[in-house]
Design a protein around this motif. Structure first.
Motif, short mmCIF file in Angstrom:
data_model
loop_
_atom_site.label_atom_id
_atom_site.label_comp_id
_atom_site.label_asym_id
_atom_site.label_seq_id
_atom_site.Cartn_x
_atom_site.Cartn_y
_atom_site.Cartn_z
N UNK A 1 68.68 -45.99 -13.49
CA UNK A 1 68.49 -46.97 -14.57
C UNK A 1 68.09 -46.27 -15.87
N UNK A 2 67.21 -45.27 -15.78
CA UNK A 2 66.81 -44.53 -16.98
C UNK A 2 68.00 -43.80 -17.58
N UNK A 3 68.82 -43.19 -16.72
CA UNK A 3 70.01 -42.50 -17.22
C UNK A 3 70.98 -43.45 -17.90
N UNK A 4 71.17 -44.64 -17.32
CA UNK A 4 72.09 -45.62 -17.91
C UNK A 4 71.54 -46.14 -19.25
N UNK A 5 70.24 -46.38 -19.29
CA UNK A 5 69.62 -46.85 -20.54
C UNK A 5 69.71 -45.78 -21.62
N UNK A 6 69.55 -44.52 -21.21
CA UNK A 6 69.65 -43.41 -22.16
C UNK A 6 71.05 -43.35 -22.77
N UNK A 7 72.07 -43.56 -21.96
CA UNK A 7 73.44 -43.56 -22.46
C UNK A 7 73.67 -44.74 -23.41
N UNK A 23 69.99 -50.39 -30.96
CA UNK A 23 69.25 -49.20 -30.57
C UNK A 23 67.75 -49.46 -30.38
N UNK A 24 67.09 -50.26 -31.25
CA UNK A 24 65.65 -50.51 -31.01
C UNK A 24 65.36 -51.14 -29.65
N UNK A 25 66.23 -52.05 -29.21
CA UNK A 25 66.02 -52.68 -27.90
C UNK A 25 66.06 -51.64 -26.79
N UNK A 26 67.08 -50.78 -26.79
CA UNK A 26 67.20 -49.79 -25.73
C UNK A 26 66.16 -48.70 -25.84
N UNK A 27 65.70 -48.41 -27.05
CA UNK A 27 64.63 -47.42 -27.22
C UNK A 27 63.34 -47.93 -26.59
N UNK A 28 62.99 -49.18 -26.85
CA UNK A 28 61.78 -49.77 -26.25
C UNK A 28 61.93 -49.88 -24.73
N UNK A 29 63.12 -50.28 -24.27
CA UNK A 29 63.35 -50.41 -22.83
C UNK A 29 63.24 -49.05 -22.14
N UNK A 30 63.78 -48.01 -22.76
CA UNK A 30 63.69 -46.67 -22.19
C UNK A 30 62.24 -46.22 -22.06
N UNK A 31 61.44 -46.47 -23.08
CA UNK A 31 60.02 -46.09 -23.02
C UNK A 31 59.29 -46.84 -21.92
#
Length: 329
Positions: A10-16, A299-307
């Motif tokens: 999941x982290x790898x997919x979110x990073x992409x 990008x802000x959504x996925x940045x917060x989700x990744x963190x």
């Protein structure tokens, strides 16, 4: 650090998704700097607020055409000294107008002999409707009846208080700008989805294939390490769009999970352009749609989700066995 396969995938997919979102956001900002949707939407909101007729879409879209060249109440508003100092040329209208500037400019435009500026409704019972004195024309432009009624109602509601009348007009402006912001967000979301669809197909970012590749990747820990490093940094501001796009593309290429079309061309043989396109749509259509929809979240959504996922991974650890307690004897 313990290994959690599904969490790592999941982290790898979110990073992409984050890298692709940065690319699409940079492209969207570049297009916005040319078409100036925010200024165009603000102009449309001003025309609606002032009771003016809608402007030409092409005139507002093309940056070298003056969209307020024709005589109108909107033109007189933008040429008022309190508004004119907010932009350099009439070909590039402002993207933001302070509510105080709007209220003072409108009251100064429509007032006759400064009546509205002084809040001249001391006694509505004795003065009657004649207390509000509006101008008939503004530089030979008739005052719209819609604007006359709106300002009249807002000033009358102030009950003789000039400061409250100005605040009423400011609140009227702010509530109308909420609708303009909704127009802009809707337009930006559609544009971002279209850009995301193009980028997704261009790099062949199939979410289903990416999930499958991550599940069998021997470099999954390297993905997680790269994602943790990206999550520890701040989100790029996007000032240098070209450098940001190049950096994101370099990171995507370094992941080595099957991006691109080299493998597809080798497997396709030579079925013809139409047949190959239908074949690819059949194989990757759903995965492309998932990726484009994910990228359009921004990008802000996925940045917060990744963190958040990185925090969960770093805090959830297997329970360690406690050493045997020494016997009391």
């Amino acid at each position: 650090m313990p290994s959690f396969p599904l969490l790592d995938i999941a982290i790898g997919l979110i990073f992409i998704y984050l890298l692709l979102s940065l690319i699409c956001s940079s492209l969207s900002e570049g297009i916005e700097s040319v078409v100036r949707n925010r200024a165009n939407d603000l102009e449309a909101g001003m025309r609606n607020l002032l009771g003016d007729k809608p402007g030409s879409w092409w005139a507002s879209f093309l940056p070298w055409i003056n969209s307020i060249e024709s005589s109108s109440i909107t033109r007189e508003f933008y040429r008022h000294p309190l508004i004119r100092n907010l932009f350099r040329t009439e070909q590039r209208l402002p993207t933001y107008i302070p509510s105080r500037n709007f209220s003072l400019a409108v009251m100064d435009m429509v007032a006759k002999d400064g009546v509205l500026l002084r809040g001249a409704i001391q006694d509505t019972a004795n003065s009657g409707a004649g207390a509000l004195a509006f101008v008939e024309t503004i530089n030979s432009v008739p005052l719209p009846e819609h604007l006359r009624h709106s300002i009249g109602a807002l000033v009358t509601a102030a009950n003789g208080d000039a400061r409250q009348a100005r605040l009423n007009i400011e609140n009227w402006f702010n509530s109308s700008m909420d609708g303009v912001s909704a127009w802009y967000k809707s337009r930006t979301q559609k544009m971002l989805f279209c850009i995301a669809a193009v980028v997704t197909v261009a790099v062949n970012a199939d979410s289903i294939a990416i999930f499958r590749n991550l599940s069998h990747s021997k470099n999954l820990q390297a993905f997680v390490a790269a994602a943790q490093q990206a999550g520890g940094e701040s989100l790029p501001s996007g000032r240098d769009a070209r450098a940001q796009i190049g950096k994101a593309m370099d990171q995507l290429n370094a992941l080595d999970i099957g991006f691109g079309w080299a493998g597809e061309k080798e497997q396709s043989g030579n079925p013809g352009t139409l047949g190959w396109s239908l074949h690819l749509l059949y194989l990757h259509g759903i995965g492309w749609l998932i990726t484009a929809a994910a990228i359009s979240l921004g990008a802000p959504f996925w940045f917060d989700t990744l963190n958040r996922f990185i925090v969960v991974r770093s805090t959830v650890k297997p329970k360690e066995k406690s050493p045997d307690e020494p016997s009391k004897s």
